[in-house]
Write a protein that holds these residues in place. Structure first.
Motif, PDB file in Angstrom:
ATOM      1  N   ALA A 183       0.810  -1.507   0.104  1.00  0.00           N
ATOM      2  CA  ALA A 183       0.148  -0.314   0.102  1.00  0.00           C
ATOM      3  C   ALA A 183       0.710   0.996   0.209  1.00  0.00           C
ATOM      4  CB  ALA A 183      -1.044  -0.440   1.684  1.00  0.00           C
ATOM      5  N   GLU A 184      -0.049   1.719  -0.817  1.00  0.00           N
ATOM      6  CA  GLU A 184       0.674   3.360  -0.904  1.00  0.00           C
ATOM      7  C   GLU A 184       0.504   4.511  -0.459  1.00  0.00           C
ATOM      8  OE1 GLU A 184       1.657   4.209  -5.049  1.00  0.00           O
ATOM      9  OE2 GLU A 184       3.066   2.446  -5.814  1.00  0.00           O
ATOM     10  N   VAL A 185       1.322   5.739   0.035  1.00  0.00           N
ATOM     11  CA  VAL A 185       0.170   6.445   0.255  1.00  0.00           C
ATOM     12  C   VAL A 185      -1.567   7.054  -0.019  1.00  0.00           C
ATOM     13  CG1 VAL A 185      -0.152   8.790   1.276  1.00  0.00           C
ATOM     14  CG2 VAL A 185       2.531   7.882   2.031  1.00  0.00           C
ATOM     15  N   SER A 186      -1.497   7.200  -1.412  1.00  0.00           N
ATOM     16  CA  SER A 186      -2.415   7.235  -2.062  1.00  0.00           C
ATOM     17  C   SER A 186      -3.239   6.279  -1.944  1.00  0.00           C
ATOM     18  CB  SER A 186      -1.702   7.355  -3.598  1.00  0.00           C
ATOM     19  OG  SER A 186      -1.284   5.852  -3.778  1.00  0.00           O
ATOM     20  N   ASP A 187      -2.596   5.146  -1.533  1.00  0.00           N
ATOM     21  CA  ASP A 187      -4.063   5.040  -1.601  1.00  0.00           C
ATOM     22  C   ASP A 187      -5.419   4.277   0.474  1.00  0.00           C
ATOM     23  OD1 ASP A 187      -3.172   2.997  -3.490  1.00  0.00           O
ATOM     24  OD2 ASP A 187      -1.330   2.098  -2.480  1.00  0.00           O
ATOM     25  N   VAL A 188      -4.216   4.653   1.245  1.00  0.00           N
ATOM     26  CA  VAL A 188      -4.649   5.613   2.365  1.00  0.00           C
ATOM     27  C   VAL A 188      -6.316   5.506   2.213  1.00  0.00           C
ATOM     28  CG1 VAL A 188      -4.730   6.449   4.295  1.00  0.00           C
ATOM     29  CG2 VAL A 188      -2.784   5.669   2.979  1.00  0.00           C
TER      30      VAL A 188
END
Length: 167
Positions: A26-31
């Motif tokens: 998971a990336e920050v943009s997925d939070v």
């Protein structure tokens, strides 16, 4: 399979539209998408705050920096459709066994019943094996009877009684 890299699942994981399912870190943009899935059920609706991502973003930073944490998302056609967190726990008990803990398993409402939950759990078990774990464990809220049947179908056994203390 190298679980530290993004990896598409085998052809059997392709949806009816032929879209490949990718399980990746998971990336920050997925939070925001993860929090929306966590909040999208009766229990999560009372525990999560999707309108304020600040604590979730801070948690993502801590998780991303910890090599024993695998926060992953399942992505199909560029859309986050599932998530789980796999934690590796080295220990002394059970002859110094390393165990893994599966938490926060969620499947987007549009994908429920598609087999995605099974693929996510299979990924977690395979990754646990590859990481040298001797045991995979998880908890499930006592009210989630459908989830209990799901985990039992995948070979998990309700072998312990769990306790929690809210702090």
């Amino acid at each position: 399979m190298d679980h530290s890299q993004d990896a598409p699942l085998p052809d059997s994981s392709r949806g009816s539209s032929g879209d490949t399912l990718l399980i990746r870190r998971a990336e920050v943009s997925d939070v925001a998408a993860i929090v929306a899935m966590l909040a999208d059920d009766p229990l999560g609706a009372t525990r999560e705050s999707p309108d304020d991502l600040t604590p979730y973003l801070a948690a993502h930073t801590r998780l991303a920096a910890d090599p024993n944490q695998h926060l992953v998302v399942a992505e199909r056609a560029g859309k986050v459709v599932g998530t789980l967190q796999l934690t590796l726990i080295p220990g002394l008990s059970r002859q110094a066994a390393t165990r893994s803990l599966i938490e926060g398993v969620r499947v987007h409402a549009d994908e429920r019943g598609s087999g995605l939950g099974t693929l996510l759990i299979e990924w977690a078990v395979e990754t646990s094996r590859a990481e040298g774990c001797q045991l995979v464990q998880l908890t499930s809220d006592a009210t989630r009877e459908d989830a209990h049947r799901f985990y039992e179908r995948l070979g998990f056994v309700a072998s312990h009684v769990g306790f929690k203390l809210q702090l």
